[in-house]
Design a protein around this motif. Structure first.
Motif, PDB file in Angstrom:
ATOM      1  N   SER A  56       5.383  -6.765  -5.113  1.00 19.71           N
ATOM      2  CA  SER A  56       4.357  -5.839  -4.626  1.00 19.71           C
ATOM      3  C   SER A  56       3.120  -5.930  -5.522  1.00 19.71           C
ATOM      4  O   SER A  56       2.998  -6.860  -6.318  1.00 19.71           O
ATOM      5  CB  SER A  56       4.938  -4.419  -4.618  1.00 19.71           C
ATOM      6  N   ASP A  57       2.192  -4.978  -5.366  1.00 17.84           N
ATOM      7  CA  ASP A  57       1.054  -4.953  -6.293  1.00 17.84           C
ATOM      8  C   ASP A  57       0.896  -3.558  -6.871  1.00 17.84           C
ATOM      9  O   ASP A  57       1.481  -2.591  -6.374  1.00 17.84           O
ATOM     10  CB  ASP A  57      -0.232  -5.473  -5.631  1.00 17.84           C
ATOM     11  N   LYS A  58       0.071  -3.465  -7.924  1.00 17.73           N
ATOM     12  CA  LYS A  58      -0.008  -2.198  -8.670  1.00 17.73           C
ATOM     13  C   LYS A  58      -0.668  -1.085  -7.866  1.00 17.73           C
ATOM     14  O   LYS A  58      -0.404   0.088  -8.098  1.00 17.73           O
ATOM     15  CB  LYS A  58      -0.732  -2.431  -9.990  1.00 17.73           C
ATOM     16  N   GLY A 116      -0.832  -8.525   3.003  1.00 17.05           N
ATOM     17  CA  GLY A 116      -0.652  -9.971   3.086  1.00 17.05           C
ATOM     18  C   GLY A 116      -0.536 -10.615   1.720  1.00 17.05           C
ATOM     19  O   GLY A 116       0.172 -11.615   1.560  1.00 17.05           O
ATOM     20  N   SER A 117      -1.201 -10.049   0.717  1.00 17.20           N
ATOM     21  CA  SER A 117      -1.154 -10.667  -0.614  1.00 17.20           C
ATOM     22  C   SER A 117       0.266 -10.647  -1.165  1.00 17.20           C
ATOM     23  O   SER A 117       0.767 -11.672  -1.641  1.00 17.20           O
ATOM     24  CB  SER A 117      -2.099  -9.926  -1.573  1.00 17.20           C
ATOM     25  N   ALA A 118       0.931  -9.488  -1.118  1.00 16.99           N
ATOM     26  CA  ALA A 118       2.305  -9.390  -1.635  1.00 16.99           C
ATOM     27  C   ALA A 118       3.262 -10.238  -0.789  1.00 16.99           C
ATOM     28  O   ALA A 118       4.140 -10.927  -1.327  1.00 16.99           O
ATOM     29  CB  ALA A 118       2.757  -7.937  -1.650  1.00 16.99           C
ATOM     30  N   PRO A 156       5.470  -4.860   5.592  1.00 17.88           N
ATOM     31  CA  PRO A 156       4.010  -4.767   5.533  1.00 17.88           C
ATOM     32  C   PRO A 156       3.536  -3.330   5.343  1.00 17.88           C
ATOM     33  O   PRO A 156       4.080  -2.415   5.967  1.00 17.88           O
ATOM     34  CB  PRO A 156       3.555  -5.318   6.892  1.00 17.88           C
ATOM     35  N   THR A 157       2.545  -3.146   4.478  1.00 19.02           N
ATOM     36  CA  THR A 157       1.974  -1.805   4.277  1.00 19.02           C
ATOM     37  C   THR A 157       0.524  -1.757   4.746  1.00 19.02           C
ATOM     38  O   THR A 157      -0.142  -0.749   4.585  1.00 19.02           O
ATOM     39  CB  THR A 157       2.055  -1.383   2.797  1.00 19.02           C
ATOM     40  N   THR A 158       0.038  -2.881   5.281  1.00 20.64           N
ATOM     41  CA  THR A 158      -1.254  -2.889   5.977  1.00 20.64           C
ATOM     42  C   THR A 158      -0.982  -3.395   7.392  1.00 20.64           C
ATOM     43  O   THR A 158       0.028  -4.039   7.647  1.00 20.64           O
ATOM     44  CB  THR A 158      -2.274  -3.843   5.313  1.00 20.64           C
ATOM     45  N   CYS A 165       5.518 -12.085  10.135  1.00 24.82           N
ATOM     46  CA  CYS A 165       6.120 -12.923  11.174  1.00 24.82           C
ATOM     47  C   CYS A 165       5.467 -14.300  11.253  1.00 24.82           C
ATOM     48  O   CYS A 165       5.713 -15.046  12.193  1.00 24.82           O
ATOM     49  CB  CYS A 165       6.073 -12.239  12.532  1.00 24.82           C
ATOM     50  N   SER A 166       4.634 -14.627  10.263  1.00 24.65           N
ATOM     51  CA  SER A 166       3.933 -15.918  10.345  1.00 24.65           C
ATOM     52  C   SER A 166       4.614 -16.981   9.491  1.00 24.65           C
ATOM     53  O   SER A 166       5.368 -16.674   8.572  1.00 24.65           O
ATOM     54  CB  SER A 166       2.472 -15.758   9.921  1.00 24.65           C
ATOM     55  N   LEU A 167       4.289 -18.232   9.805  1.00 21.74           N
ATOM     56  CA  LEU A 167       4.920 -19.348   9.085  1.00 21.74           C
ATOM     57  C   LEU A 167       4.098 -19.788   7.888  1.00 21.74           C
ATOM     58  O   LEU A 167       4.408 -20.780   7.243  1.00 21.74           O
ATOM     59  CB  LEU A 167       5.153 -20.527  10.036  1.00 21.74           C
TER      60      LEU A 167
HETATM   61  N1  LIG Z   1       0.266 -15.449   5.774  1.00 18.69           N
HETATM   62  C1  LIG Z   1      -0.491 -15.056   6.767  1.00 18.69           C
HETATM   63  O1  LIG Z   1      -0.122 -15.249   7.905  1.00 18.69           O
HETATM   64  C2  LIG Z   1      -1.780 -14.377   6.485  1.00 18.69           C
HETATM   65  C3  LIG Z   1      -2.607 -13.979   7.548  1.00 18.69           C
HETATM   66  C4  LIG Z   1      -3.794 -13.332   7.239  1.00 18.69           C
HETATM   67  C5  LIG Z   1      -4.125 -13.086   5.923  1.00 18.69           C
HETATM   68  N2  LIG Z   1      -3.321 -13.501   4.908  1.00 18.69           N
HETATM   69  C6  LIG Z   1      -3.635 -13.273   3.488  1.00 18.69           C
HETATM   70  O2  LIG Z   1      -3.288 -11.926   3.159  1.00 18.69           O
HETATM   71  C7  LIG Z   1      -4.131 -11.460   2.091  1.00 18.69           C
HETATM   72  C8  LIG Z   1      -4.792 -10.158   2.478  1.00 18.69           C
HETATM   73  O3  LIG Z   1      -3.825  -9.201   2.794  1.00 18.69           O
HETATM   74  P1  LIG Z   1      -4.253  -7.701   3.182  1.00 18.69           P
HETATM   75  O4  LIG Z   1      -5.511  -7.745   3.959  1.00 18.69           O
HETATM   76  O5  LIG Z   1      -3.088  -7.071   3.793  1.00 18.69           O
HETATM   77  O6  LIG Z   1      -4.636  -7.036   1.803  1.00 18.69           O
HETATM   78  P2  LIG Z   1      -3.907  -7.000   0.376  1.00 18.69           P
HETATM   79  O7  LIG Z   1      -2.478  -7.304   0.495  1.00 18.69           O
HETATM   80  O8  LIG Z   1      -4.713  -7.861  -0.550  1.00 18.69           O
HETATM   81  O9  LIG Z   1      -4.094  -5.475  -0.036  1.00 18.69           O
HETATM   82  C9  LIG Z   1      -5.396  -4.928  -0.199  1.00 18.69           C
HETATM   83  C10 LIG Z   1      -5.328  -3.668  -1.032  1.00 18.69           C
HETATM   84  O10 LIG Z   1      -4.709  -2.647  -0.282  1.00 18.69           O
HETATM   85  C11 LIG Z   1      -3.782  -1.930  -1.095  1.00 18.69           C
HETATM   86  N3  LIG Z   1      -2.752  -1.394  -0.195  1.00 18.69           N
HETATM   87  C12 LIG Z   1      -1.943  -2.112   0.623  1.00 18.69           C
HETATM   88  N4  LIG Z   1      -1.161  -1.290   1.337  1.00 18.69           N
HETATM   89  C13 LIG Z   1      -1.459  -0.029   0.954  1.00 18.69           C
HETATM   90  C14 LIG Z   1      -0.995   1.254   1.365  1.00 18.69           C
HETATM   91  N5  LIG Z   1      -0.082   1.407   2.322  1.00 18.69           N
HETATM   92  N6  LIG Z   1      -1.530   2.340   0.777  1.00 18.69           N
HETATM   93  C15 LIG Z   1      -2.499   2.201  -0.152  1.00 18.69           C
HETATM   94  N7  LIG Z   1      -2.994   1.014  -0.586  1.00 18.69           N
HETATM   95  C16 LIG Z   1      -2.476  -0.094  -0.009  1.00 18.69           C
HETATM   96  C17 LIG Z   1      -3.282  -2.959  -2.081  1.00 18.69           C
HETATM   97  O11 LIG Z   1      -2.824  -2.344  -3.262  1.00 18.69           O
HETATM   98  C18 LIG Z   1      -4.534  -3.803  -2.326  1.00 18.69           C
HETATM   99  O12 LIG Z   1      -5.303  -3.245  -3.369  1.00 18.69           O
HETATM  100  C19 LIG Z   1      -5.141 -12.574   1.861  1.00 18.69           C
HETATM  101  O13 LIG Z   1      -4.757 -13.355   0.747  1.00 18.69           O
HETATM  102  C20 LIG Z   1      -5.085 -13.372   3.138  1.00 18.69           C
HETATM  103  O14 LIG Z   1      -5.505 -14.721   2.985  1.00 18.69           O
HETATM  104  C21 LIG Z   1      -2.153 -14.119   5.191  1.00 18.69           C
END
Ligand SMILES: NC(=O)c1ccc[n+]([C@@H]2O[C@H](COP(=O)([O-])OP(=O)(O)OC[C@H]3O[C@@H](n4cnc5c(N)ncnc54)[C@H](O)[C@@H]3O)[C@@H](O)[C@H]2O)c1
Ligand SMILES: [Fe+2]
Length: 403
Positions: A56-58, A116-118, A156-158, A165-167
């Motif tokens: 996860s992240d901080k 997506g980052s985590a 997922p939390t976003t 579900c992606s590859l």
């Molecule tokens: N693998 C894939 O299929 C795919 C597709 C699109 C994007 N991505 C990648 O995913 C990353 C972006 O992911 P993202 O947009 O979800 O953002 P993220 O994972 O970077 O999160 C953004 C911020 O939101 C915070 N956060 C997340 N959930 C929270 C919650 N429920 N409550 C409070 N704070 C929360 C996190 O702590 C972080 O600071 C990029 O690196 C992008 O390239 C991957």
């Protein structure tokens, strides 16, 4: 010259699409609905996992979002080691640190808990564990990973990336300031949880940008040349939900039903784009993310209307259909007018959610190189409706400059 190049790109894209179309892509088994996370410990236990790495992240662990799950796991007899050093646009170093913690704690499964980052970071930690002789850089591209991977559970939390579900997974290399993709059917998480309760506290600016990322996945997969009935129907459902619920959720994030709808929309968009791919919005956005660390969803939201302006005439019918599906026009209107309405709707959503029309970090002197990298990423693996050359891509990028 450009005509000849276009012909070759199209042929190669067709070939890649043919190979992709034959791939057997699985879908994760879902726990879905508000509160569904509570069922995860039992599922993990039933799969024989006894020591799990929670990635996860901080920002997420700091607000205590992972605590109930960690406690419930321990209670049921599954050890839980939290690794929360993931940065936005996760880096190779983040992955290597996670691999070390996984080994030290003798884990036998992974929970990816976050945006997506985590999730992306967890995917590549898992790939590195199963492929210890391959560096992260050597995994760049498609099909470089061997299995089997440890069981992975994506939470997922976003609503968002659809990474559950992606590859694919996106990795940043801070040394080269480049962001690259790793793709393999083995990276599709076998289990995922769509629980809107985890998203209630998501701040408005992250709600809007991640929602626009999901919209971009739906739109780019829909207008691309690899779209199928399956991807189209998922993309249409995602567009309908996002156009209906995203702005209201930006204004008031506490409505659990709307949050759950958006989680579902993000998932549908993920199922669509992981099969039918994305397009130039993502190619440009990934490179802005690599160079300036612009958040992925925000970059997509800003770029989407400009890229749609560029290709509108070549995907007019599809954009018109999305306008009807999104409830902003009717079948009786012309495709030209409906497609323009759809792009205007994207601009209006951005305005209403305080998303800017440009990227302040963008430097004019970086544009030629950014365009070159974006096109190298897009050709031939993004099945875009209209091909862009270097000067057209630079022109789109110049529109993102802020005085
Ligand atoms: N693998 C894939 O299929 C795919 C597709 C699109 C994007 N991505 C990648 O995913 C990353 C972006 O992911 P993202 O947009 O979800 O953002 P993220 O994972 O970077 O999160 C953004 C911020 O939101 C915070 N956060 C997340 N959930 C929270 C919650 N429920 N409550 C409070 N704070 C929360 C996190 O702590 C972080 O600071 C990029 O690196 C992008 O390239 C991957
Ligand atoms: Fe995306």
């Amino acid at each position: 010259m450009w005509l000849v190049k276009k012909f070759f790109i199209r042929c190669l894209t067709k070939f890649v699409g043919f190979v992709m179309g034959r791939m057997n892509l699985s879908e994760p088994e879902l726990l879905s609905g508000p509160g569904s996370l509570q069922k995860l410990p039992e599922l993990i236990y039933s799969k024989g996992v006894r020591s799990v790495l929670l990635v996860s992240d901080k920002g997420i662990t700091g607000i205590g979002l992972t605590d109930p799950l960690a406690t419930a796991l321990e209670k049921i007899g599954v050890g839980c080691t939290v690794f929360d050093d993931v940065q936005p646009n996760p880096t190779i170093t983040n992955i290597e640190s996670g691999v070390e913690v996984y080994r030290r704690s003798q884990c036998d499964g992974i929970i990816a808990f976050g945006g997506g980052s985590a999730i992306d970071c967890a995917k590549i930690i898992n790939a590195r564990i199963a492929n210890p002789k391959k560096s992260v850089s050597q995994m760049e591209g498609g099909m470089k990973i061997s299995g089997p991977l440890s069981p992975m559970f994506a939470v997922p939390t976003t609503a968002g990336t659809g990474s559950e579900c992606s590859l694919g997974a996106m990795v940043s290399n801070p040394e080269t300031h480049e962001k690259f993709g790793v793709a393999s059917p083995l990276l599709v998480p076998p289990y995922a949880v769509l629980d809107a309760q985890l998203m209630i506290g998501l701040p408005p600016h992250i709600t809007s940008s991640t929602g626009m990322d999901a919209l971009t996945h739906a739109v780019e997969s829909y207008i691309g040349t690899w779209a199928t009935d399956y991807t189209n129907s998922h993309a249409e459902q995602a567009v309908a939900i996002i156009l209906r619920d995203l702005e209201a959720t930006y204004l008031d994030g506490t409505d659990i039903e709307r949050r759950q709808n958006l989680a579902r929309a993000s998932h549908y968009a993920g199922l669509a784009f992981t099969r039918a791919m994305v397009g130039y919005v993502h190619a440009i956005s990934h490179n802005l993310g690599g160079l300036y660390s612009v958040p992925h969803g925000l970059a997509n939201a800003v770029i989407l209307p400009y890229v749609l302006d560029f290709c509108r005439e070549d995907c007019e019918t599809k954009l018109a259909k999305l306008a009807v599906v999104g409830g902003i026009g009717s079948d009786s209107e012309s495709n030209e007018s409906l497609s323009e309405k759809f792009i205007e709707k994207v601009r209006e959503m951005n305005r209403n959610m305080d998303i800017p029309t440009g990227i302040p970090e963008l430097q004019a002197s970086d544009i030629p190189n950014l365009a070159k990298r974006a096109l190298a990423e897009a050709h031939p693996q993004y099945p875009v409706p209209r091909l862009m050359n270097q000067s057209q891509c630079e022109e789109v990028l110049r529109k993102l400059l802020v005085d």
